[in-house]
Structures are given as C-alpha cells and as structure tokens.
Motif scaffolding. Structure first.
Motif, short mmCIF file in Angstrom:
data_model
loop_
_atom_site.label_atom_id
_atom_site.label_comp_id
_atom_site.label_asym_id
_atom_site.label_seq_id
_atom_site.Cartn_x
_atom_site.Cartn_y
_atom_site.Cartn_z
N ARG A 1 0.83 -1.21 0.00
CA ARG A 1 0.00 0.00 0.00
C ARG A 1 0.87 1.26 0.00
O ARG A 1 0.53 2.26 -0.63
CB ARG A 1 -0.97 -0.01 1.18
N LEU A 2 1.98 1.20 0.72
CA LEU A 2 2.91 2.34 0.70
C LEU A 2 3.37 2.63 -0.73
O LEU A 2 3.42 3.79 -1.15
CB LEU A 2 4.14 2.04 1.56
N ASP A 3 3.66 1.56 -1.47
CA ASP A 3 4.06 1.74 -2.86
C ASP A 3 3.01 2.48 -3.66
O ASP A 3 3.32 3.38 -4.44
CB ASP A 3 4.31 0.37 -3.51
N ARG A 4 1.75 2.11 -3.47
CA ARG A 4 0.65 2.79 -4.16
C ARG A 4 0.60 4.27 -3.77
O ARG A 4 0.45 5.14 -4.62
CB ARG A 4 -0.70 2.14 -3.84
N VAL A 5 0.70 4.51 -2.46
CA VAL A 5 0.59 5.90 -1.99
C VAL A 5 1.75 6.73 -2.55
O VAL A 5 1.55 7.87 -3.00
CB VAL A 5 0.58 5.95 -0.45
N PHE A 6 2.96 6.15 -2.57
CA PHE A 6 4.10 6.89 -3.10
C PHE A 6 3.97 7.08 -4.61
O PHE A 6 4.52 8.02 -5.17
CB PHE A 6 5.41 6.17 -2.75
N HIS A 7 3.25 6.17 -5.25
CA HIS A 7 2.98 6.35 -6.68
C HIS A 7 2.09 7.59 -6.88
O HIS A 7 2.33 8.41 -7.77
CB HIS A 7 2.30 5.09 -7.24
N TRP A 8 1.08 7.75 -6.02
CA TRP A 8 0.22 8.93 -6.13
C TRP A 8 0.94 10.20 -5.70
O TRP A 8 0.76 11.26 -6.29
CB TRP A 8 -1.04 8.78 -5.25
N PHE A 9 1.70 10.08 -4.63
CA PHE A 9 2.34 11.26 -4.04
C PHE A 9 3.84 11.04 -3.90
O PHE A 9 4.33 10.74 -2.80
CB PHE A 9 1.74 11.57 -2.66
N PRO A 10 4.59 11.20 -5.00
CA PRO A 10 6.03 10.91 -4.96
C PRO A 10 6.76 11.73 -3.90
O PRO A 10 7.74 11.26 -3.32
CB PRO A 10 6.51 11.30 -6.36
#
Ligand SMILES: Nc1ncnc2c1ncn2[C@@H]1O[C@H](COP(=O)(O)OP(=O)(O)OP(=O)(O)O)[C@@H](O)[C@H]1O
Ligand SMILES: [Mg+2]
Lengths: 294, 243
Positions: free
Chosen positions: B122-131
């Motif tokens: 999920r962190l990966d997804r969030v960092f994808h949205w908000f680099p």
C-alpha cells in the motif's frame, strides 16, 4: 572518591526505580489521559501480594515474582473501567476527575495495607529474595545483588518500552493518541482497546518495579507508596509532564542526588534537600526541564 | 465521470433520515444521501451546515438519535469508527488530520493500523500517487507544507484499504495550483474504483469533478441532483460558486 562511586551506584539503582515508575505514570497520562499519582501505591500493594504469596509457598521466588507482576497488571486493568467511566460520562477525559479517583484509590490501598496485612507493621521479605548480599566489594564500595539487578532490569525494561513505543503498531497508536486523541479516533485507532493496553502495560511496568523494590529494600510499609508517589509526581512535573525522555533523565538524577546527599551530607535530610533542589528547578523552569508533552 | 440524475442502483453507502445533535444543538435533521460504488459525490454547504458532522457520523464518531446508515448493504448505524475503518471507510479530516510530531512514514502506517501486513504494497501505491511523500518519509509531518500535509492525509486514508473515502474540504487554505492538483488526484482515485464523498464550500471545482451533489443547510438536505445541473442552478451559483 570511593564514597562517590559507591553512592553513584546506589543512586543509579534507586533512580532506575524512579524511572520505571515515572514511565508508567507518563504512559497513563499520555494514552489513557489520566493523572494517576497513586500509581506507586498500586505498586506497593503488589509488593504485599508478592509477600503473601511467598509466605504461602515457603518462599518460592518464582511464585513471588509472578504474583507481584500478575497482581499489578490485574489491579491496573481492574481499575481502568473506573477511570474510563469518567471518560465516557463526560464525552471526553476530565483530568481533574481522574485525579480524585486516583487519590481515593491511593488512600484505600494505604488503609487496606495498614489494617489487613501484618497488623499494619512493616513487612520484611525473606532472605532469599532480599538483594542486600554483596556481589563484589572494593574498599568502601559494596555492590549488592539488588543494586545490579535493579539497574539491569531498569535498562532492559526501559529499552524494551522505547522499542515498543517507536517500533510497533501499538506504540505508534500510543503516540498518536498522546498527540491528538480525537484525530486518532478519526484515523481508525481503537481508542478504548489501546487505552486498556496502556493500563496493562503500566501494570507490567509496575509489577516489575514491585519485584525490584522488594529485592532492593527488603521490606515495605503501608506508607511507602505515598512517600514514593510524591517523588514520582515531582519527577514527572520537573521533567515536563508526559515527557518520557525527560522522566528518564530526571528520575536517574533524583536517585543520584539523594544518594549523594546521603553519602556526603546527611542521611536523615536527603528528602528535604532533594525537594529543595526540585523546588529551585521548578521555579526556574515552570514547564519542566524538558517541556510538557501534553 | 458521466453525470446521472438519479440515485445509483447499488449504493455503497446509504444514509437514511439521519439526525445528530451535540447536546441541544441539532446539527443534522433527517438527512439522507446515497453514494454509488463508482461515484464522486459532493456535499455543499456554508459554515455550520453540518458537512463535517455528516462525514463523522458516517465514520461512526457520533451516535445519531434517529435514522440509519448502511455501508455495502450492511447496517453500520452504531458501529464505532475503528471497525468502519477496518471494513473499508476512511476519512480525510478537515484542515488538520496529520500528527505533526510523528514522521511522515508513521502517519501513513497509522492508516494501516488494522492491515499492517499489507502496508509495503500500500505504501508503494501511496508513493505512486504522491512521490513527494516518498522523499519525506523520515521527516516530521509538522515540517511539511500545507499542500504536502493534505497529500499526506489523503495518502494515510488510502493505507487502510478503503472502498469509500470521505474527504472533508480538500481545498481549504490551499493555493489554486495545489487545489487543481488535489482535485486531479481525487478524480484519478475515483477512476481507480474508490467511491468518494467530498465536502466543499467552493463549489465550482467540486461540481466539475463530481457526479452528483447535495446541498446542506442547517443540517437539512435542501437540494440534490447531478453536478452538471447544480452548476447551472442560479441559487447555487449565487451562494456557492461566486460570480
Ligand atoms: N462539538 C460540537 N459541540 C457543539 N456543537 C457543535 C460541535 N461540532 C459542531 N457543532 C455545531 O453543529 C453544526 C454543524 O457543524 P459542522 O462542523 O458539521 O458544520 P460544517 O458544515 O462542517 O461547517 P464548516 O464548513 O465550518 O466546517 C454547527 O452549528 C456547529 O456549531
Ligand atoms: Mg466542517
């Protein structure tokens, strides 16, 4: 120099007891949002339970230790709903009301100890529990088993506590509630269960402290809890209410200060002198040396 | 984002006749709204209209004295917030919503309190949205800018594996450029399948981004309809869109 080293060791072991107590006190303050200044009385109550358990089992150390720890956890968790009731009734925590509850709990415990156990006389722990036997000595320096034990356990327990606080999801939830309980609820942290966990954890800390106190002092009296409670409250205010690192430093400092006064000035005045120093510090830093974290 | 006038067939959320009070102050009066599983719905209303109260009631913070709330077909009227978060609702609170004395990473992980095992993915997804959050992981959240904080709050809400995200006034206090970014991300999130309920006072952007809208006034739903129609409504224009 030898006196200095000897008293420094004394101070560290006494200080680690203060640190454990202040840490438990601050945890309840931060996570359960209660001022439980009678928490040391609960700890002394567990010393008595442990003493009774020892008498009934022919001084089995294992049973004594388990009884001390389990009773402290149980007592803390059993008392929790009392505090939580105040929380629920008023919608949010009323820190003044929690103080009244804590005060009452402390008085009741002191009364029970002075009526129901050993006719109110101080209790003495059996030889095999007491830690006053010398582990090694050098001139005036005598290091006892109890001192080494309380210092070791103090270091291990406090390290474990900080690990839990900064490396686990429960610790993260504790910190979130401490910073902003309403927001923690919005984020989905189970406030009630996490609060209950903090009571249990404080009980565990208290139980370990009870065991260490039994080993270090070798005795207890009904008034012990109250005497210690004053110091714990003073340490946490001087450090800055809710400041865990501050409590660690000031708790150790108070232990060392008391020991130095005993070693170099006078034993009988060590409390008064310690409190004069605390008074000066609080006048200079009204919000605590390390600042409040509330 | 196709606008439809009618309420969705299979709502992911249905609030029916909800009334909520703070002591003597009645904040919601018989309010009903629905949100379809693929929708963005906007709640419009002036200060004190009851937008925050409605969102917090859906999450399970306030106990309603009448009415009901159901999520994905299950009644959740008196279910507490932590259980609703666990079952797929999350809230981005108005204004604050982050823990300033904790790190960015800790703030995000708090959102995954109930599903920590899947937090790396999920962190990966969030960092994808908000680099930007990836670079700031170890920074104290209190040192972030206003826009970054809002991103962190949205990112945190995504950590709990939600199906419905409630976002309370996403644009408040932000520069127009950042507001555009945030609304673009909200639209993208919706395209990925998240149902979204927004509240806004500045209606133009919100109505442009959403499928349907409700107008709240002193706790009552006084108007509802497709966003495109609300955008043309003269009353709405005057009250919420500005010149
Ligand atoms: N904790 C509270 N205690 C008492 N009244 C409250 C409380 N919270 C909100 N209210 C009242 O309930 C009503 C609705 O407030 P709410 O915060 O839901 O409005 P809002 O639409 O979110 O407003 P805003 O746009 O200013 O955020 C207001 O009249 C408000 O004063
Ligand atoms: Mg609001």
């Amino acid at each position: 120099m030898e006196v200095f080293i000897a008293q420094f060791m004394n101070g560290l072991s006494l200080g680690s007891i203060y640190v454990l107590l202040v840490t438990g006190f601050n945890l309840l303050l931060l996570v359960a949002m209660i001022i439980h200044f009678s928490y040391p009385q609960v700890v002394v109550f567990s010393m008595y339970i442990s003493w009774v358990a020892l008498r009934f089992t022919n001084n089995s150390i294992v049973v004594g230790v388990v009884a001390g720890i389990v009773s402290a956890i149980a007592l803390n968790v059993v008392l929790a709903p009392l505090f939580q009731q105040v929380m629920r009734k008023r919608g949010h925590v009323d820190i003044n009301a929690t103080m009244v509850i804590s005060l009452a709990i402390g008085m009741i415990i002191t009364d029970i100890l002075s009526h129901e156990f050993n006719s109110g006389f101080p209790i003495a722990f059996p030889e095999n529990v007491r830690g006053d036997e010398e582990l090694f000595g050098f001139g005036l320096i005598h290091i006892s088993r109890g001192q080494v034990l309380s210092l070791l356990v103090g270091v291990v327990v406090v390290s474990a506590f900080f690990w839990l606080l900064y490396r686990t999801k429960y610790g993260r939830a504790f910190r979130a509630i401490a910073e902003d309980p309403d927001n923690a609820r919005l984020v989905g942290i189970p406030i009630f269960q996490t609060g209950l966990l903090s009571y249990a954890l404080t009980g565990l800390l208290g139980g370990l402290t009870a065991v260490l106190l039994s080993v270090l002092l070798g005795s207890a009296s009904p008034g012990l809890g109250e005497a210690v409670a004053h110091k714990v409250l003073a340490v946490s205010i001087i450090a800055g209410l809710g400041n865990l690192v501050g409590g660690l430093v000031i708790g150790l400092a108070l232990g060392i200060l008391e020991a130095m006064v005993q070693g170099f000035i006078t034993g009988t005045w060590s409390n008064a002198i310690a409190f004069v120093v605390l008074l000066v510090v609080i006048l200079a830093r009204p919000r605590g040396v390390f600042g409040m974290k509330l | 984002m196709g606008a439809s006038n009618t309420a969705p067939d299979r709502p992911i959320l249905a609030v029916d006749g909800l009334s909520v009070s703070y002591g003597h102050v009645q904040a919601l009066r018989n309010a009903s709204i629905t949100i379809g599983s693929g929708e963005i719905v906007v709640l419009l209303g002036a200060n004190g209209a009851g937008k925050t109260t409605l969102m917090e009631s859906i999450l399970g913070i306030h106990t309603p004295h009448s009415g009901s709330i159901s999520f994905d077909g299950t009644d959740i009227t008196r279910v507490p917030a932590d259980r609703n978060v666990r079952s797929g609702i999350s809230l981005v609170p108005e204004g604050r919503g982050i823990f300033s004395s904790m790190t960015v990473l800790d703030n995000l992980l708090l959102g995954a309190h109930h599903n920590l095992q899947e937090s790396p993915a999920r962190l990966d997804r969030v960092f994808h949205w908000f680099p930007v959050l990836r670079e700031r992981q170890q920074q104290m959240a209190g040192t972030l800018s206003g826009g970054e904080r809002r991103m962190l709050a949205i990112g945190r809400a995504l950590m709990s594996r939600p199906r419905l995200i409630l976002i309370d006034e996403p644009s408040i206090g932000l520069a127009p450029k950042i507001v555009n970014d945030i609304f673009a991300i909200i639209a993208d999130l919706n395209a990925e399948g998240y149902a979204i309920l927004l509240s806004e006072q500045n209606a133009y952007k919100a109505l442009k981004t959403s499928n349907r809208g409700y107008v709240l006034e002193t706790g009552r739903v006084v108007l509802e309809g497709a966003s495109a129609e609300l955008l043309d409504d003269p009353g709405i224009k005057a009250a919420y869109v500005g010149a």
